[in-house]
Design an enzyme around this catalytic site. Structure first.
Site, mmCIF file in Angstrom:
data_model
loop_
_atom_site.group_PDB
_atom_site.id
_atom_site.type_symbol
_atom_site.label_atom_id
_atom_site.label_comp_id
_atom_site.label_asym_id
_atom_site.label_seq_id
_atom_site.Cartn_x
_atom_site.Cartn_y
_atom_site.Cartn_z
ATOM 1 N N ARG A 39 30.513 72.005 40.962
ATOM 2 C CA ARG A 39 29.077 72.452 41.556
ATOM 3 C C ARG A 39 29.213 73.688 42.185
ATOM 4 O O ARG A 39 28.140 74.376 42.218
ATOM 5 C CB ARG A 39 28.667 71.187 42.477
ATOM 6 C CG ARG A 39 27.480 71.136 43.113
ATOM 7 C CD ARG A 39 27.076 69.810 43.764
ATOM 8 N NE ARG A 39 28.355 69.394 44.557
ATOM 9 C CZ ARG A 39 28.609 69.624 45.859
ATOM 10 N NH1 ARG A 39 27.758 70.464 46.450
ATOM 11 N NH2 ARG A 39 29.649 69.114 46.346
ATOM 12 N N SER A 40 30.066 73.861 42.819
ATOM 13 C CA SER A 40 30.438 75.350 43.678
ATOM 14 C C SER A 40 30.933 76.604 42.792
ATOM 15 O O SER A 40 30.978 77.701 43.171
ATOM 16 C CB SER A 40 31.007 75.182 44.978
ATOM 17 O OG SER A 40 30.481 74.256 45.744
ATOM 18 N N CYS A 129 41.635 66.870 63.435
ATOM 19 C CA CYS A 129 41.396 68.065 64.389
ATOM 20 C C CYS A 129 41.508 67.447 65.841
ATOM 21 O O CYS A 129 41.684 68.102 66.801
ATOM 22 C CB CYS A 129 39.801 68.706 64.239
ATOM 23 S SG CYS A 129 38.814 67.417 63.593
ATOM 24 N N SER A 159 30.512 69.748 64.086
ATOM 25 C CA SER A 159 30.999 70.423 62.980
ATOM 26 C C SER A 159 32.374 69.515 62.344
ATOM 27 O O SER A 159 32.785 69.897 61.212
ATOM 28 C CB SER A 159 31.461 71.669 63.009
ATOM 29 O OG SER A 159 32.167 72.070 64.215
ATOM 30 N N ARG A 249 31.271 61.526 70.163
ATOM 31 C CA ARG A 249 30.816 62.503 69.448
ATOM 32 C C ARG A 249 29.515 63.208 70.404
ATOM 33 O O ARG A 249 28.827 62.526 71.131
ATOM 34 C CB ARG A 249 30.069 62.191 68.267
ATOM 35 C CG ARG A 249 29.528 63.434 67.383
ATOM 36 C CD ARG A 249 30.685 64.160 66.893
ATOM 37 N NE ARG A 249 31.265 63.280 65.673
ATOM 38 C CZ ARG A 249 32.303 63.896 64.835
ATOM 39 N NH1 ARG A 249 32.966 64.935 65.069
ATOM 40 N NH2 ARG A 249 32.649 62.781 63.888
ATOM 41 N N HIS A 256 36.105 70.806 69.898
ATOM 42 C CA HIS A 256 36.532 69.426 70.243
ATOM 43 C C HIS A 256 37.318 69.752 71.892
ATOM 44 O O HIS A 256 37.969 70.736 72.060
ATOM 45 C CB HIS A 256 37.452 68.838 69.797
ATOM 46 C CG HIS A 256 36.919 68.350 68.339
ATOM 47 N ND1 HIS A 256 35.652 68.431 67.852
ATOM 48 C CD2 HIS A 256 37.607 67.650 67.110
ATOM 49 C CE1 HIS A 256 35.424 67.867 66.642
ATOM 50 N NE2 HIS A 256 36.609 67.254 66.415
HETATM 51 C C1 2RA Z 1 35.748 64.819 63.012
HETATM 52 N N1 2RA Z 1 37.927 64.650 63.267
HETATM 53 O O1 2RA Z 1 35.770 65.301 64.209
HETATM 54 C C2 2RA Z 1 37.019 64.375 62.330
HETATM 55 C C3 2RA Z 1 36.917 65.605 61.329
HETATM 56 N N2 2RA Z 1 38.182 65.640 60.467
HETATM 57 O O2 2RA Z 1 34.778 64.142 62.604
#
Ligand code: 2RA
Length: 351
Positions: A39-40, A129, A159, A249, A256
């Protein structure tokens, strides 16, 4: 001649940061080949100041490649990293597909660079991450004091969920902006945001925090929480490290944060920990609360170090420190660490 690098997933959230990082680090690469889904394919992206046409993922795309970085969904890595390895490339994979495979090293150059040399499958994994955002700091403290237990709460940027994460946060903020009563009645935010079926998050993320990241695992744990446990053990080489994590989140675009409660096998002092963290080349201590100095994601996004602040001796827990860590989840948390691993391999291949 310099080794050839392939970037697989060049158009994603991490891929985009990767091209910026590759354009600004000391250049160890010959050709840089960009690969993405069909697609890209055909898109033109800039890397090292040059236009490069994105190629479609295919076995032949790996011909002549020495190192192939992957930032694609787990199932794509599971299929294609072994294909790249079979064609002679060392695959550096940022998916969850291989991280806990005993034949695949899980590498943070500040903690276990030597592990990158032992890769029976031709694959090296890059950690998740959330774990990665604290590893440079925790590795430095572990070397001095011997880590025994980690209790962690994460404050994860949107993100981390890919390009759809920031898009969703901006859309929700736009839908709520200007209503100076929003957030005052139960459920008002949920009613005012666009349809949640279209969101990567299971609840409104604007004006809110969501105690959920990843997929549901046994006994109510989120996959992200188990990754913090399993990956910290593997990277630090402490199979019996006690870990408990709650992943949350927050409405932050990128970077983070983690509140960390860390118990050591030796007595620790705040001054000693600060000196160790100050001496760690990729860690920056920002810790003067009287002057309002501590790391916040909005202040450190787009930079490479791991930032540590709020370093305190736990009052009721011996040999235990409480601290707050911030790291850009797309840079050290993903693209930068992947690039650093790839550079270790490049140095080895050129030696
Ligand atoms: C998140 N750790 O922050 C995951 C991404 N790999 O959603």
């Amino acid at each position: 001649s310099k080794p050839t690098l392939a970037v697989v997933g060049a158009t994603g959230a991490v891929g985009t940061v990767m091209l910026d990082i590759l354009s600004n680090r000391p250049d160890v690469w010959g050709e840089i080949r960009l690969i993405a889904s069909p697609r890209s394919a055909g898109k033109v992206l800039r890397v090292r100041g040059e236009d490069v046409v994105v190629q479609a993922l295919s076995p032949e795309a790996f011909d002549g490649v020495d190192v192939a970085m992957f930032d694609v969904p787990d199932e794509v890595s599971a299929e294609w990293a072994p294909i790249a390895a079979a064609r002679g490339a060392v695959a550096v994979d940022n998916s969850g597909a291989f991280r806990m495979d005993p034949d695949v090293p899980l590498v943070v150059p500040e903690c276990n660079p030597e592990a990158a040399r032992v890769r029976p499958k031709g694959i090296i994994s890059n950690p998740n991450c959330t774990t990665l955002s604290m590893m440079a700091a925790m590795g430095a403290l572990h070397r001095e004091y011997g880590l025994k237990a980690l209790v962690v709460a994460s404050y994860q940027a949107v993100s981390g969920a890919g390009v759809a994460g920031p898009e969703r946060l901006y859309d929700e903020v736009a839908a709520l902006a200007g209503d100076r009563a929003i957030g005052t009645v139960a459920g008002d935010v949920r009613k005012a945001v666009p349809d949640l079926a279209d969101s990567p998050f299971p609840a409104p993320i604007a004006f809110n925090v969501v105690p959920w990241a990843g997929s549901l695992k046994e006994d109510g744990w989120a996959s992200e929480e188990l990754k913090v446990r399993n990956e910290s053990r593997k990277i630090l080489g402490i199979p019996d490290l006690k870990v408990s994590a709650t992943c949350v989140r927050v409405p932050v675009v990128t970077t983070h944060s983690l509140a960390v409660h860390a118990t050591f096998s030796k007595p620790v002092t705040v001054e000693g920990a600060r000196a160790i963290l100050d001496a760690a080349p990729t860690v920056v201590v920002l810790d003067d609360p009287a002057a309002g100095v501590f790391p916040t994601p909005a202040d450190v996004v787009g930079t490479d170090p791991t930032y540590v602040g709020r370093i305190r001796q736990a009052l009721d827990f011996p040999d235990t420190l409480d601290l707050f860590v911030c790291g850009d989840n797309l840079r050290k948390g993903a693209a930068l660490n992947t690039a650093e691993i790839a550079e270790l391999v490049a140095a080895e291949l050129s030696a």
